[in-house]
Scaffold this active site. Structure first.
Site, PDB file in Angstrom:
ATOM      1  N   LYS A  44       0.970  -1.277   0.132  1.00 38.20           N
ATOM      2  CA  LYS A  44       0.101   0.059  -0.139  1.00 38.20           C
ATOM      3  C   LYS A  44       0.871   1.316  -0.017  1.00 38.20           C
ATOM      4  O   LYS A  44       0.916   1.934  -0.989  1.00 38.20           O
ATOM      5  CB  LYS A  44      -0.958   0.139   1.091  1.00 38.20           C
ATOM      6  N   ASP A  91     -13.665  -9.805   6.908  1.00 35.52           N
ATOM      7  CA  ASP A  91     -14.111 -10.673   5.391  1.00 35.52           C
ATOM      8  C   ASP A  91     -13.983  -9.746   4.199  1.00 35.52           C
ATOM      9  O   ASP A  91     -14.696  -9.836   3.276  1.00 35.52           O
ATOM     10  CB  ASP A  91     -15.738 -10.763   5.644  1.00 35.52           C
ATOM     11  N   ASP A  92     -13.291  -8.471   4.463  1.00 34.76           N
ATOM     12  CA  ASP A  92     -13.172  -7.816   3.198  1.00 34.76           C
ATOM     13  C   ASP A  92     -11.957  -8.130   2.118  1.00 34.76           C
ATOM     14  O   ASP A  92     -11.794  -7.485   1.461  1.00 34.76           O
ATOM     15  CB  ASP A  92     -12.691  -6.294   3.914  1.00 34.76           C
ATOM     16  N   GLN A  98      -6.213  -8.696  -2.513  1.00 35.63           N
ATOM     17  CA  GLN A  98      -5.906  -9.854  -1.595  1.00 35.63           C
ATOM     18  C   GLN A  98      -6.652 -11.231  -1.743  1.00 35.63           C
ATOM     19  O   GLN A  98      -6.408 -12.186  -0.911  1.00 35.63           O
ATOM     20  CB  GLN A  98      -6.529  -9.136  -0.047  1.00 35.63           C
ATOM     21  N   ASP A 204      23.171  20.805 -19.841  1.00 30.51           N
ATOM     22  CA  ASP A 204      23.494  20.565 -18.445  1.00 30.51           C
ATOM     23  C   ASP A 204      24.940  21.381 -17.975  1.00 30.51           C
ATOM     24  O   ASP A 204      25.675  20.465 -17.885  1.00 30.51           O
ATOM     25  CB  ASP A 204      23.408  19.209 -18.352  1.00 30.51           C
TER      26      ASP A 204
END
Ligand code: SPV
Ligand code: MG
Length: 431
Positions: A44, A91-92, A98, A204
């Site tokens: 995450k 229960d998610d 997942q 540069d």
């Protein structure tokens, strides 16, 4: 007593977690697997609280018997090791990212004779609010600045990809690739002088001034969370460097890399094709000391970049400088080369490491780009920077589209080189 296994990736414990642990503890002794920082980051976001601290906090929750490391998102190894009677989860996870992990848990439980127990997971907004809050925390300068050192300390190795505006910052922030059980992503961003200058259509040569460089940084900071390593070119005058270090530090930048060249700086990859002058050890060591004295926090890193191999001054010169720069206070050494084979880089690392095992070594494998991250890590390097790859990959596609439209006097022929309108509208999360 029965054994219950749960896995926690969270760093913000709330009443939902306490209540599920409470329910789990009615089934037996609760063992909690805690995910390491890099695994949480892949899954995450980078955790606000580090692994050891999360383990400690969770171990003090009532009902928790023991906290163990779960090294991967997969539960399989720990389930086979601890052989729990139950795995408890909200229960998610029946749908979404997942689900795969859940399917595997069920399969392994069948194998070891355990059972999956799922409790309803409160779907109130609190978790989303907490996640949003955590992301905000990660973007606060004090949090972001220290993260480079933290990752170095915990992992010993990290990768950075160049970013030169908000969009490339978002790409480095969000691009993830799943390799087996592991989610790969870049750990940090490199604000390259070459790419920052090129994006502005300028060479540069330290022509893009610090005000403009800070503008680029701010654009990136606004839309990302990952730590930033700033390409500070030669560092300029010591009096300016001291000021700029504080500016970068205040913004939440984690490190500046300054190179031991003097006069009109040219890009290192020109090597000896153009005139470039290396600074004296004494002068450059003084710059390092000035930068180190200027910083206000313990988080910020000043990394000294050695140009001896680029300028063909030899390995002994590179090593002498490396040890002198560390003595002057450098927090890391970047060794650069433009040879396609990595021999001189490997020799430098080996000889440096024979006397110094702790100072982080940074490599920028633009030329010696066949070497894998694992090889660099094994040799003793700590940071691998992909210094210019987003600029170099975007430009050819843009040029091609210009040519196709000019040739065909319409744009449909260029469609295969363009992302769809739907995709460009969705590339940035709205709102
Ligand atoms: C940059 O990315 O600007 C660098 C690395 O300084 S290099 O271009 O290889 O010199
Ligand atoms: Mg540069």
């Amino acid at each position: 007593m029965k054994k219950v296994y749960m896995c926690f990736s969270t760093d913000i414990i709330h009443s939902g977690h306490i209540s599920i642990i409470e329910k789990a503890s009615r089934l037996g002794d609760v063992y909690i697997g805690v995910l390491p920082d890099d695994v949480v980051a892949g899954y995450k976001r980078y955790p606000l609280i580090e692994f050891e601290e999360r383990k400690k906090i969770i171990s003090h929750i009532k009902g928790v018997k023991e906290v163990v490391e779960q090294a991967t998102l997969s539960y399989a190894d720990n389930l086979r090791k601890y052989k729990p009677d139950y795995v408890v989860h909200g229960d998610d996870w029946k749908i979404g990212p997942q689900k795969e992990v859940r399917d595997e848990v069920i399969a392994v439980l069948n194998e070891i004779g355990g059972e999956l127990v799922e409790f309803p997971y409160g779907t109130d907004l609190s978790q989303n609010i907490l996640d949003e809050y955590s992301k905000f925390q990660l973007s606060i300068p004090d949090m972001r600045r220290g993260r480079l050192k933290k990752i170095l300390k915990s992992e010993g190795f990290l990768t950075a990809m160049e970013a030169h505006n908000g969009l490339t910052g978002v790409l480095v922030e969000n691009t993830k690739v799943k390799k087996g059980d592991v989610v790969k992503q870049f750990d940090a961003m490199w604000v390259s002088s070459l790419c920052d200058s090129t994006a502005k259509g300028k060479p540069d040569i330290e022509l893009v001034d610090i005000t403009s460089r800070v503008q680029t940084i701010n654009e990136i900071l606004e839309v990302t969370y990952k730590p930033i390593i700033f390409d500070g070119d030669t560092g300029g005058l010591p009096e300016h460097l001291a000021y700029n270090v504080r500016t970068l530090e205040r913004l939440g930048i984690s490190a500046i890399i300054i190179e031991d060249k003097i006069g009109l700086k040219k890009n290192s990859l020109f090597g000896t094709d153009v005139e470039q002058t290396q600074d004296s050890i004494e002068n450059f060591s003084n710059k390092i000391r000035v930068a180190k004295q200027a910083q206000k926090t313990g988080d910020f890193m000043v990394i000294a970049r050695i140009e001896s191999l680029i300028l063909e001054k030899g390995m002994d010169d590179a090593l002498e400088r490396a040890f002198a720069y560390v003595d002057a206070g450098a927090d890391g050494i970047m060794i650069h080369s433009r040879k396609p084979d990595p021999d001189e880089i490997f020799e430098f690392i080996e000889r440096f490491r024979s006397k110094n095992t702790g100072t982080p070594i940074v490599v920028v494998p633009t030329s010696f780009n066949k070497v894998t991250e694992t090889e660099f890590r094994e040799k003793g390097a700590n940071i691998v920077i992909y210094a210019n790859h987003l600029t170099r990959s975007a430009f050819p596609a843009m040029k091609k589209v210009c040519e196709i439209i000019l040739e065909n006097e319409r744009s449909s022929d260029a469609d295969e080189y363009c992302m769809s309108i739907k995709d460009i509208l969705n590339i940035i999360p709205q709102g």
